[in-house]
Design an enzyme around this catalytic site. Sequence first.
Site, PDB file in Angstrom:
ATOM      1  N   CYS A   2       0.827  -1.192   0.000  1.00 27.48           N
ATOM      2  CA  CYS A   2       0.000   0.000   0.000  1.00 27.48           C
ATOM      3  C   CYS A   2       0.865   1.248   0.000  1.00 27.48           C
ATOM      4  CB  CYS A   2      -0.960   0.033   1.181  1.00 27.48           C
ATOM      5  SG  CYS A   2      -2.001  -1.409   1.347  1.00 27.48           S
ATOM      6  N   ARG A  27       5.150  -0.292  -4.959  1.00 22.23           N
ATOM      7  CA  ARG A  27       4.850  -1.055  -3.744  1.00 22.23           C
ATOM      8  C   ARG A  27       3.805  -2.134  -3.988  1.00 22.23           C
ATOM      9  NH1 ARG A  27       6.624   1.867   0.918  1.00 22.23           N
ATOM     10  NH2 ARG A  27       5.074   0.850   2.235  1.00 22.23           N
ATOM     11  N   TRP A  75      -3.539  -2.451  -1.369  1.00 27.35           N
ATOM     12  CA  TRP A  75      -3.242  -3.847  -1.673  1.00 27.35           C
ATOM     13  C   TRP A  75      -4.186  -4.669  -0.804  1.00 27.35           C
ATOM     14  CZ3 TRP A  75      -1.282  -8.312   0.730  1.00 27.35           C
ATOM     15  CH2 TRP A  75      -0.729  -9.273  -0.127  1.00 27.35           C
ATOM     16  N   ASN A 101      -2.578   1.862   6.053  1.00 19.52           N
ATOM     17  CA  ASN A 101      -1.743   0.706   5.716  1.00 19.52           C
ATOM     18  C   ASN A 101      -1.676  -0.199   6.938  1.00 19.52           C
ATOM     19  OD1 ASN A 101      -1.202   1.863   3.264  1.00 19.52           O
ATOM     20  ND2 ASN A 101       0.933   2.334   3.685  1.00 19.52           N
ATOM     21  N   GLY A 102      -1.662  -1.511   6.705  1.00 17.30           N
ATOM     22  CA  GLY A 102      -1.540  -2.442   7.820  1.00 17.30           C
ATOM     23  C   GLY A 102      -2.766  -3.328   7.945  1.00 17.30           C
ATOM     24  N   GLU A 487      17.638 -17.840  -5.474  1.00 21.00           N
ATOM     25  CA  GLU A 487      17.336 -16.454  -5.825  1.00 21.00           C
ATOM     26  C   GLU A 487      16.987 -16.322  -7.302  1.00 21.00           C
ATOM     27  OE1 GLU A 487      16.909 -12.270  -5.591  1.00 21.00           O
ATOM     28  OE2 GLU A 487      16.637 -13.950  -4.209  1.00 21.00           O
ATOM     29  N   LYS A 491      13.406 -14.882  -8.717  1.00 17.13           N
ATOM     30  CA  LYS A 491      13.295 -13.757  -9.647  1.00 17.13           C
ATOM     31  C   LYS A 491      12.404 -14.137 -10.834  1.00 17.13           C
ATOM     32  CE  LYS A 491      14.322 -11.047  -7.662  1.00 17.13           C
ATOM     33  NZ  LYS A 491      14.750 -11.483  -6.392  1.00 17.13           N
ATOM     34  N   GLU A 494       8.694 -14.490  -9.781  1.00 16.65           N
ATOM     35  CA  GLU A 494       8.119 -13.219  -9.360  1.00 16.65           C
ATOM     36  C   GLU A 494       7.607 -12.393 -10.529  1.00 16.65           C
ATOM     37  OE1 GLU A 494      10.140 -11.446  -5.347  1.00 16.65           O
ATOM     38  OE2 GLU A 494      11.442 -11.568  -7.094  1.00 16.65           O
ATOM     39  N   HIS A 510      17.008 -36.729  -5.549  1.00 12.20           N
ATOM     40  CA  HIS A 510      16.066 -37.073  -4.483  1.00 12.20           C
ATOM     41  C   HIS A 510      14.672 -36.528  -4.774  1.00 12.20           C
ATOM     42  CE1 HIS A 510      19.199 -38.706  -1.813  1.00 12.20           C
ATOM     43  NE2 HIS A 510      19.956 -37.771  -2.364  1.00 12.20           N
ATOM     44  N   LYS A 609       6.330  -4.300  -2.673  1.00 11.57           N
ATOM     45  CA  LYS A 609       7.755  -4.090  -2.425  1.00 11.57           C
ATOM     46  C   LYS A 609       8.088  -4.241  -0.950  1.00 11.57           C
ATOM     47  CE  LYS A 609      11.954  -3.076  -3.487  1.00 11.57           C
ATOM     48  NZ  LYS A 609      12.733  -4.112  -4.180  1.00 11.57           N
TER      49      LYS A 609
END
Length: 614
Positions: A2, A27, A75, A101-102, A487, A491, A494, A510, A609
Site C-alpha cells: 500500500c 509497492r 493492496w 496501511n496495515g 534467488e 526472480k 516473481e 532425491h 515491495k
Amino acid sequence: MCGIVGYIGNREAYPMLIKGLKRLEYRGYDSAGAALINQNGELSVYKTKGKVSDLEAFCQDKDISGSVGIAHTRWATHGEPSSLNAHPHYSESKNLAIIHNGIIENYADLKKKLISDGVHFRSDTDTEVIVQLIEYIQTKKNVDLLTAVRLALHQLIGAYAIALLDKREKNQIIAARKQSPLVIGIGDNEFFLGSDATPIIEYTDKVVYLDDDNVAVMRLGEELKVVNNMNHEMSPEVRTLDMNLGQIEKGGYPHFMLKEIFEQPECLENCMRGRVNVDANKVMLSAVIDYKKQLLNAKRIIIVACGTSWHAGLIGKQIIESFCRIPVEVEYASEFRYRNPVINSGDVIIAVSQSGETADTLAAVKLAKENGAFVFGICNAIGSSIPRATDTGSYIHVGPEIGVASTKAFTGQVTVLVMLALALAKEKGTITDELYASVVKELSGIPEKIKKMLELNDRISELSRTFTYAHNFLYLGRGYNYPVALEGALKLKEISYIHAEGYPAAEMKHGPIALIDSDMPVVVVAPHDEMYKKVLSNIQEIKARRGKIFALVSKGDDTISKIADEVIEMPETLECLEPLIASIPLQLLAYHVAVCKGKDVDQPRNLAKSVTVE
C-alpha cells in the site's frame, strides 16, 4: 504494501497527491483513491479499482480543488479489490476520511460492537472500522479529534499507518503509526506525508520518521506536533534525506528493474566506500568497532530474514562460519517469531531487510531483544524501523530500490555480510593473513567483474526468447551457489509467473529429476570451483534425460560448454564471492523472459515491495 501520500500547505494538493501515488506504484496495489478538502470546507472522496491512471480518469470531471488532501494505493487484505473497498473511507457522517496501511487483527470484534450501537458500514475492510470507531468516540465522549484518535488507537490490535481528515478542521491532517512506516516531510509552511520518502524528496529533504505509537498533528501555520498514545508531547528528530530525485526516476531505462540491475557496479562501490581499503588491507565496519565485545563473544549467530534477504542470509551463513568459526542459523523471520525459539543472552541476531519495515523481521527483532540477544540490522532504507529497533548494524547504501523484484539490494546485502565476516574474523584471528588479503582485494574488484557480466545483456536477451514457452524451470547450484539458484528461481517466478524451483544440485536425484524432460529448462550455476566435478556429473544426468541446460560457467570452460545447450561465461573469482557475479545473469534472464512474455516487470501481480503485514 500500500502507499500513503498526504499534503497540507498553500499549493493545490491533487496534482501532488497523484504524482506521489505514482512514485509509490512500485509497492504493489489494486485500487487507488484520494480525499480533498476544498476552500468551502467540503470533504470529497474519489476512489476506484485499478491503477492511479484509472483514478485520474475518474477525477477528470470532479472538483479536485483544495490545498489539503490524502491519497492511497490499496493492496487488498480485507475485502476484494473494488471501488467500495478502496481507500479513503468516510465515517458514517462523512465528516471524517481515513487512509490506512496495515492490518487490524481485532476489527471483526470492534465492527460487531459498533454495529450493535447503530453504526452503519459501507465496505468489507478493517480500515473502515478505524474511522467509524474514531467518530463514535468523538461523538459519545464529546472530545476533540486528536483525543478521539488516541483513544481509538488504544483499542486496536495490529499494525497501522493512518492519515485522517476532518472537514470541520480544514487546515489539519492527523497521522499515526504502529509497525507500519510513515514519513512526514517538513517544508515552508507546508507538510508532506508518505509511507516512504519517495513522494516527498521532490519537495523537501527534511523529514521526520514517525515512531510506533506516536500521533502527529500537521496544521497550517504551526510547528509539527507529535504526541504518544498517552498524550505526552514528543520531540521528533528532523533528519536530512540522503536521496535525490534522479535515484527514483528510470533514467532512460524501460523499467526500474533493468536500471537497478545495471546500477549494481556503482552501488557496490558505494556499499564498500569507506569500509574496504585495499591499500591498507583492511575492512572497517563502525558497528564492529563500537560493539566488538558483543560480536566477538557471540556463541551463535541467527540470521532472520524473508524472501530475497533470506537467500542473502544463506550465503552469509557460509561465509561467517567459514571465516569466523561461529555457528550460524538462518531462519525465515515469519517462522522464527512463532515457533518459541531458544534465544540466549549471548546470541547475536542479524536482521536483514531491504526496506527495514518487513513486519515479520521487525517482530523477530522485538522477540530477540526481549530475550536478551544482541541485534545487528542490515538494511537499505535509512531511518526505517529495523535500524531504529536494533542495537547496531550496517546500511547497504545501494540507493532506493523501486522494482518489486529485488536485485541491487541482494548483492548489497551479500557484500555487507562478506565485510562483516571479514571484520569479525580479523578481530577473532580465525582467518589467515593470506586469505584475508586475497578476499579484500578480490571484493574490491567485484564491481568491474559485474560490468563484464552486464556486457552480456543483449545476448541474454536473445537467449531468453527461447525460454518463454516453458511452464517450469529448475535452478541448480552447490555450496555458495545453492542460494544463487534459489534467488534465480525466485526472480523468474516473481516477474514472469513461470513456476521455478531452486535446489542444491546433489538433491536433484532425491525427487526433482523425475520432472526433467525435453520441455524442462534447467539453469545450472557451475563455476570452476571445488564443487565443479560434482556439478558436472549432475549436468550429465540432466542431459541423459534430454533436459535443456542453461549453464553459468567460468571463463574458458571447455567441458560443460560441449554439453549444455546454452552457456554464459563468468569472470573467475574467489568461491565465496561467486554469488555476486553469478546472480547478475540470472537477474537479466528473469527480466528478459518477463519482457518477452509481456509482463509488468516493475509491478508484478499480487506482490508488494515492502511487506508490512503478515
